[in-house]
Write a protein that holds these residues in place. Structure first.
Motif, PDB file in Angstrom:
ATOM      1  N   LEU A 345      41.765  36.879  54.090  1.00 49.55           N
ATOM      2  CA  LEU A 345      41.073  36.692  55.372  1.00 49.55           C
ATOM      3  C   LEU A 345      40.923  37.994  56.146  1.00 49.55           C
ATOM      4  O   LEU A 345      40.097  38.083  57.067  1.00 49.55           O
ATOM      5  CB  LEU A 345      41.807  35.657  56.219  1.00 49.55           C
ATOM      6  N   THR A 346      41.722  38.986  55.814  1.00 52.52           N
ATOM      7  CA  THR A 346      41.659  40.260  56.530  1.00 52.52           C
ATOM      8  C   THR A 346      41.178  41.402  55.645  1.00 52.52           C
ATOM      9  O   THR A 346      41.130  42.549  56.098  1.00 52.52           O
ATOM     10  CB  THR A 346      43.056  40.608  57.103  1.00 52.52           C
ATOM     11  N   ALA A 347      40.827  41.123  54.388  1.00 56.81           N
ATOM     12  CA  ALA A 347      40.382  42.161  53.458  1.00 56.81           C
ATOM     13  C   ALA A 347      38.934  42.555  53.748  1.00 56.81           C
ATOM     14  O   ALA A 347      38.242  41.943  54.564  1.00 56.81           O
ATOM     15  CB  ALA A 347      40.523  41.672  52.023  1.00 56.81           C
ATOM     16  N   THR A 348      38.486  43.580  53.041  1.00 53.89           N
ATOM     17  CA  THR A 348      37.104  44.041  53.223  1.00 53.89           C
ATOM     18  C   THR A 348      36.108  43.004  52.712  1.00 53.89           C
ATOM     19  O   THR A 348      35.104  42.709  53.365  1.00 53.89           O
ATOM     20  CB  THR A 348      36.898  45.371  52.485  1.00 53.89           C
ATOM     21  N   ALA A 349      36.398  42.431  51.546  1.00 53.30           N
ATOM     22  CA  ALA A 349      35.503  41.433  50.960  1.00 53.30           C
ATOM     23  C   ALA A 349      35.680  40.077  51.631  1.00 53.30           C
ATOM     24  O   ALA A 349      36.752  39.763  52.161  1.00 53.30           O
ATOM     25  CB  ALA A 349      35.780  41.310  49.461  1.00 53.30           C
ATOM     26  N   GLU A 350      34.621  39.291  51.600  1.00 51.94           N
ATOM     27  CA  GLU A 350      34.687  37.948  52.165  1.00 51.94           C
ATOM     28  C   GLU A 350      35.571  37.056  51.289  1.00 51.94           C
ATOM     29  O   GLU A 350      35.525  37.140  50.062  1.00 51.94           O
ATOM     30  CB  GLU A 350      33.286  37.335  52.243  1.00 51.94           C
ATOM     31  N   PRO A 351      36.382  36.189  51.892  1.00 51.82           N
ATOM     32  CA  PRO A 351      37.233  35.294  51.103  1.00 51.82           C
ATOM     33  C   PRO A 351      36.399  34.247  50.379  1.00 51.82           C
ATOM     34  O   PRO A 351      35.321  33.864  50.837  1.00 51.82           O
ATOM     35  CB  PRO A 351      38.151  34.654  52.144  1.00 51.82           C
ATOM     36  N   ARG A 352      36.899  33.787  49.254  1.00 51.50           N
ATOM     37  CA  ARG A 352      36.197  32.771  48.473  1.00 51.50           C
ATOM     38  C   ARG A 352      36.963  31.458  48.533  1.00 51.50           C
ATOM     39  O   ARG A 352      38.202  31.445  48.471  1.00 51.50           O
ATOM     40  CB  ARG A 352      36.052  33.238  47.028  1.00 51.50           C
ATOM     41  N   PRO A 353      36.261  30.327  48.644  1.00 52.84           N
ATOM     42  CA  PRO A 353      36.949  29.031  48.747  1.00 52.84           C
ATOM     43  C   PRO A 353      37.628  28.641  47.448  1.00 52.84           C
ATOM     44  O   PRO A 353      37.294  29.148  46.366  1.00 52.84           O
ATOM     45  CB  PRO A 353      35.823  28.055  49.094  1.00 52.84           C
ATOM     46  N   SER A 354      38.577  27.739  47.562  1.00 54.45           N
ATOM     47  CA  SER A 354      39.286  27.205  46.407  1.00 54.45           C
ATOM     48  C   SER A 354      39.117  25.696  46.388  1.00 54.45           C
ATOM     49  O   SER A 354      39.093  25.051  47.437  1.00 54.45           O
ATOM     50  CB  SER A 354      40.773  27.565  46.489  1.00 54.45           C
ATOM     51  N   ALA A 355      39.034  25.119  45.188  1.00 55.36           N
ATOM     52  CA  ALA A 355      38.793  23.680  45.059  1.00 55.36           C
ATOM     53  C   ALA A 355      40.068  22.873  44.955  1.00 55.36           C
ATOM     54  O   ALA A 355      40.018  21.664  44.724  1.00 55.36           O
ATOM     55  CB  ALA A 355      37.920  23.405  43.828  1.00 55.36           C
ATOM     56  N   THR A 356      41.228  23.487  45.148  1.00 52.80           N
ATOM     57  CA  THR A 356      42.482  22.744  45.040  1.00 52.80           C
ATOM     58  C   THR A 356      42.738  21.921  46.298  1.00 52.80           C
ATOM     59  O   THR A 356      42.248  22.247  47.381  1.00 52.80           O
ATOM     60  CB  THR A 356      43.670  23.690  44.819  1.00 52.80           C
ATOM     61  N   VAL A 357      43.538  20.877  46.177  1.00 53.45           N
ATOM     62  CA  VAL A 357      43.860  20.025  47.326  1.00 53.45           C
ATOM     63  C   VAL A 357      44.602  20.812  48.397  1.00 53.45           C
ATOM     64  O   VAL A 357      44.381  20.636  49.598  1.00 53.45           O
ATOM     65  CB  VAL A 357      44.693  18.807  46.878  1.00 53.45           C
ATOM     66  N   GLU A 358      45.504  21.692  47.992  1.00 58.32           N
ATOM     67  CA  GLU A 358      46.333  22.393  48.975  1.00 58.32           C
ATOM     68  C   GLU A 358      45.616  23.567  49.648  1.00 58.32           C
ATOM     69  O   GLU A 358      46.125  24.139  50.625  1.00 58.32           O
ATOM     70  CB  GLU A 358      47.618  22.894  48.322  1.00 58.32           C
ATOM     71  N   ALA A 359      44.427  23.934  49.159  1.00 60.32           N
ATOM     72  CA  ALA A 359      43.773  25.155  49.626  1.00 60.32           C
ATOM     73  C   ALA A 359      43.545  25.179  51.135  1.00 60.32           C
ATOM     74  O   ALA A 359      43.837  26.185  51.793  1.00 60.32           O
ATOM     75  CB  ALA A 359      42.445  25.339  48.894  1.00 60.32           C
TER      76      ALA A 359
END
Length: 436
Positions: A345-359
């Motif tokens: 969330l704080t990196a240079t690149a945009e975060p990518r979503p995850s399909a796991t239940v806990e994500a």
């Protein structure tokens, strides 16, 4: 003519309800089970009202006909009010100003809801609680069996004893989550309440017994043990959240509960432990260092002595045939994933979503950690930093989690029957039929 007008009002309501349900796919598609549940509970009462209207003897006394129609009209109005109470909360998802944060909230709720069934072997989860925005300071829960607090006609009459099984549980969120979405972490606590209501036949008694007995074994006298029993529902929800999102919930509770002077040593409201005790309990469950004791803490030293035993006992409260201890076994790995989210969330690149239940819930936990270590979080400055975190969180959260409906299982048949009967009883009660 008069009977026809009343029948027309019922039919108009049903048509409006059908149109609203028909417009839901796409916008509210993930809530299909909740929507159908609401419809199935309302329709029997409306059908009963229409049938009674159709059976009125129009050849009798005109005054009696008008009285009967007036009672039926009040039933229709009450049914519409009950539907609208839920409809306006669903429809917030149509508002572009808050749509993204509520889509994110839906994913966080599911991320906190589904594990209770998956990890305890309780079967397939029913409809998840519906989060919505409300002008209040913190979050709050309306379980399925409670009467919505703003249905004044219900609370001010005998209907409070009749309308108890609501078809869709809800969670009210403070409006601040729209611009500070890391506060969605509160959903872990509120969902914990609903998990307890759904999976434990006598939720209050089960948690109360476990907590009170643990406190007594740790030295509490009868009066103190009674206090622990009163606090057990809030402490269970805290424990549930601590297992699922870790230290992020401790931060949220601390932000809400920090008080001047001896305020942290007193219960802020019935059912809540003193803030210092609550924070110590969360620290014990998450393994964090306990907060420094303020002056005057000796007043609650006995309570603090009982915290380790109570914290351990909370993980043994029966939930769906298992306990929170089963879920807690995964807590370490989940915290590591939350740390990964914080970096993304704080990196240079945009975060990518995850399909796991806990994500979704771990993404929020990571966002809390990012906020706490940011310049904006520590000093109140750095608006661009806060806005970047907000933007990224609202972009990635709605896309986290599995695809499809959030539940394909309706509530148990007994729950549905009880809900439909309660709504019907409410509509045909004197409190509604004779409402001025």
């Amino acid at each position: 003519m008069r009977v026809g007008e009343s029948i027309d009002e019922v039919d108009r309501f049903v048509t409006e309800l059908d149109a609203w349900l028909g417009s839901a796919p796409g916008l509210l598609g993930r809530h299909g089970t909740q929507l159908s549940t609401l419809s199935e509970v309302l329709r029997p009462a409306l059908l009963r009202n229409r049938e009674q209207l159709a059976g009125i003897d129009t050849g009798g006394d005109a005054g009696e006909v008008y009285d009967a129609c007036r009672r039926a009209d009040r039933r229709t109005v009450f049914g519409r009010r009950l539907w609208q109470w839920f409809a306006v909360r669903f429809d917030q998802r149509r508002d572009p100003r808050v749509r993204d944060v509520l889509r994110a909230a839906d994913e966080v709720v599911w991320s906190c809801w589904a594990p209770a069934w998956q990890l305890t072997g309780a079967g397939r989860p029913g409809p998840a609680p519906l989060p919505y925005l409300d002008p209040q300071i913190s979050a709050s829960t309306t379980p399925r069996q409670d009467v919505p607090h703003d249905l004044a006609a219900v609370r001010d009459s005998e209907l409070a004893a009749q309308v108890r099984a609501m078809p869709v549980p809800v969670i009210a969120l403070p409006e601040r989550v729209a611009w500070r979405p890391w506060w969605l972490v509160l959903l872990a606590h509120e969902t914990g309440h609903h998990v307890q209501f759904e999976l434990t036949p006598d939720a209050g008694a089960a948690a109360g017994d476990v907590v009170a007995e643990a406190a007594a074994r740790a030295g509490a006298d009868d009066d103190e043990a009674l206090g622990w029993r009163r606090w057990s529902a809030e402490m269970f929800a805290d424990a549930y959240a601590a297992v699922l999102v870790g230290p992020a919930i401790t931060w949220a509770v601390g932000e809400l509960e920090l008080r001047a002077g001896d305020g942290v040593l007193r219960s802020p409201a019935p059912g809540y432990p003193p803030p210092l005790v609550r924070l110590a309990l969360l620290a014990a469950i998450t393994g964090e260092p306990a907060a420094p004791l303020p002056a005057g803490a000796a007043r609650v030293s006995g309570l603090l002595d009982r915290v380790p035993a109570v914290a351990e006992a909370l993980l043994t409260v029966p939930v769906g045939g298992a306990t929170l201890a089963v879920t807690a076994e995964k807590a370490v790995a989940w915290r590591q994933t939350a740390a990964v989210w914080r970096r993304q969330l704080t990196a240079t690149a945009e975060p990518r979503p995850s399909a796991t239940v806990e994500a979704a819930r771990l993404c929020v936990a990571g966002a809390v950690a990012a906020w706490r270590t940011s310049t904006a979080g520590k000093t109140g400055t750095g608006a661009s930093e806060a806005e970047l975190l907000r933007r990224r969180l609202l972009a990635v959260l709605p896309a986290c989690g599995p695809s499809g409906l959030r539940s394909t299982s309706a509530p148990p048949a007994a729950v549905m029957e009880r809900a439909a009967r309660s709504v019907s009883d409410a509509l045909f009660s004197p409190a509604v039929e004779e409402e001025p």
